[in-house]
Design a protein around this motif. Sequence first.
Motif, PDB file in Angstrom:
ATOM      1  N   GLU A 166       0.831  -1.204   0.000  1.00  0.00           N
ATOM      2  CA  GLU A 166       0.000   0.000   0.000  1.00  0.00           C
ATOM      3  C   GLU A 166       0.867   1.256   0.000  1.00  0.00           C
ATOM      4  N   GLN A 167       1.937   1.244   0.792  1.00  0.00           N
ATOM      5  CA  GLN A 167       2.844   2.392   0.824  1.00  0.00           C
ATOM      6  C   GLN A 167       3.584   2.555  -0.504  1.00  0.00           C
ATOM      7  N   ILE A 168       3.913   1.437  -1.141  1.00  0.00           N
ATOM      8  CA  ILE A 168       4.542   1.493  -2.471  1.00  0.00           C
ATOM      9  C   ILE A 168       3.595   2.155  -3.456  1.00  0.00           C
ATOM     10  N   ALA A 169       2.317   1.767  -3.396  1.00  0.00           N
ATOM     11  CA  ALA A 169       1.323   2.337  -4.304  1.00  0.00           C
ATOM     12  C   ALA A 169       1.200   3.848  -4.110  1.00  0.00           C
ATOM     13  N   PHE A 183      -0.424   2.903 -13.134  1.00  0.00           N
ATOM     14  CA  PHE A 183      -1.407   1.824 -13.092  1.00  0.00           C
ATOM     15  C   PHE A 183      -2.078   1.706 -11.735  1.00  0.00           C
ATOM     16  N   PHE A 184      -1.382   2.046 -10.649  1.00  0.00           N
ATOM     17  CA  PHE A 184      -2.014   1.968  -9.333  1.00  0.00           C
ATOM     18  C   PHE A 184      -3.198   2.926  -9.238  1.00  0.00           C
ATOM     19  N   ARG A 185      -3.020   4.163  -9.718  1.00  0.00           N
ATOM     20  CA  ARG A 185      -4.088   5.162  -9.611  1.00  0.00           C
ATOM     21  C   ARG A 185      -5.322   4.706 -10.382  1.00  0.00           C
ATOM     22  N   GLN A 186      -5.140   4.278 -11.613  1.00  0.00           N
ATOM     23  CA  GLN A 186      -6.283   3.899 -12.437  1.00  0.00           C
ATOM     24  C   GLN A 186      -6.965   2.636 -11.913  1.00  0.00           C
TER      25      GLN A 186
END
Length: 266
Positions: A166-169, A183-186
């Motif tokens: 989660e912190q990486i994202a 890609f994480f945001r979308q």
Amino acid sequence: MGPLSVPRPANNSVMANFSDSNIQSGDLLMLLRRDGIDPMIGWGEGSLAGHSAIAIRTGEGVDNLQVCESTTQDGYWPDNGIQCHDWLKWVQLCEEAGQNVVLVPLSKGTRGVFNTSKALQFFAENKGLDYGYSSFLFGWLDTETQNFPCTPGSNYTTCLMAEFAEQIAITLDSLFGSDHINFFRQSLAHRTGKWTTDPETTPTVLESLQFAQLALNQTFGDLIQVIEQDSWKYQTTRDQGTEIVIGKSMVCCVFVCNMWKAGGIF
């Protein structure tokens, strides 16, 4: 090319005695290149293969046989994205790359259902779209704790945790912003129902996580378990990255399944 699970010398002895008449429209081709990436993909996805493609036949003879796929440009493959190659050219590229390929034909009954024209129409609509980077990770992280990589030195008991992922994202989101490569945001915006066609108004990762917690009572671990929907689209690129568009995000196996779906198999 030969069986996926049996090591053999790299040569064309199998293809020298193989007839393209064995392949019909809709048949599956599964590939493994022992380069590190393909085995890792296979491990993550629970498969012995690292790539898949679909055969499309528009008539009798080798000149009417193509292989279509969603793949990436690299040191041994010339083009990026959703594409088709004539059979002989595709075989040449596979041999030069040292690919192991297995043919998985459709059953006779399923072949009779598959509509090549409709499948080709779907291909034409999506030709040139970028490989499915936007959704790739969420085909792997589909449980809260069980699919994170673990360290061999710990006998595979010390693993990446959802809290750290989660912190990486959040960190990557702050770096990439509204760029289509984020890609994480979308992906997380889709999983909270907040994705928009305008990247400037798509929620940040932190905003998606806050909404999930307050409105949906869901954590990051819950969100990564939400199944990717066929209807979801992403900001992506077409034609070797020359055009930014809104389109499907399809990794190789998802593209094959969409071709089958368009062709009427399911």
